[in-house]
Enzyme design. Sequence first.
Site, PDB file in Angstrom:
ATOM      1  CG  HIS A  28      -2.322   0.399   0.987  1.00  0.00           C
ATOM      2  ND1 HIS A  28      -2.905   0.421  -0.274  1.00  0.00           N
ATOM      3  CD2 HIS A  28      -3.301   0.811   1.846  1.00  0.00           C
ATOM      4  CE1 HIS A  28      -4.161   0.818  -0.164  1.00  0.00           C
ATOM      5  NE2 HIS A  28      -4.422   1.062   1.096  1.00  0.00           N
TER       6      HIS A  28
ATOM      7  CG  ASN B 157      -8.837   5.790   5.901  1.00  0.00           C
ATOM      8  OD1 ASN B 157      -8.009   6.515   6.453  1.00  0.00           O
ATOM      9  ND2 ASN B 157      -9.615   4.954   6.575  1.00  0.00           N
TER      10      ASN B 157
ATOM     11  CG  ASP C 205      -1.731   0.391  -3.304  1.00  0.00           C
ATOM     12  OD1 ASP C 205      -1.906   1.587  -2.988  1.00  0.00           O
ATOM     13  OD2 ASP C 205      -2.435  -0.530  -2.859  1.00  0.00           O
TER      14      ASP C 205
ATOM     15  CG  ASN D 202     -11.158   2.943   1.258  1.00  0.00           C
ATOM     16  OD1 ASN D 202     -12.165   2.985   0.560  1.00  0.00           O
ATOM     17  ND2 ASN D 202     -10.938   1.982   2.127  1.00  0.00           N
TER      18      ASN D 202
END
Length: 199
Positions: free
Chosen positions: A23, A77, A102, A123
């Site tokens: 991530h 997020n 990613d 998100n």
Amino acid sequence: MTDQPWLVVGLGNPGPTYAGNRHNVGHMVLDVLAGRSGATFSAHKARAAVAEARLGVLPGGAPGPRVLLAKPSTYMNTSGGPVAGLAQYFGIDPDHVIVVHDEVDIPFGDIKLKSGGGEGGHNGLRDITKALGTRDYVRVRAGVGRPPGRMDTADYVLKNFSGAEAKELPFLLDDAADAVEMVLTEGLLAAQGKFHTKA
């Protein structure tokens, strides 16, 4: 071409716990870009680490455009606040924003680029779209592949790259950094033409 700078944002989560996660590939690409230009990151009040640089070489040999490299220091997020804050602070329109992130729907090692469109369940992107009030910004999507078996996608992206992937990771980061530079110096269509047809 305007003389407006570009804002290049690398997505990730803050702190050493997440640093090697799939991530966090956006953060990793920004570190490559900063290294290429000799830029160093410092904390900005918009809740991001920011470095100023010139990236790439324009046709004719002139240095590439002025760029603000940014790694939000919030969790993934809630990336939208820092991105919108930096864009407002530096007077940057959404069409001069590039987000590196990613992407599980792209095989590991591949790079795809787009402007606009959906967020694909990402998100970080969803929060940026909400904060900017538009989907019309450039995304450099670094493929991390699908989770194996029945592994949850959220768990998968919060794990580090496998041993085999780690050996190939520098090539992925370099390609993503090249893609960013190509958008800056030759435009999105040229970058798509190169990276979408890469063997």
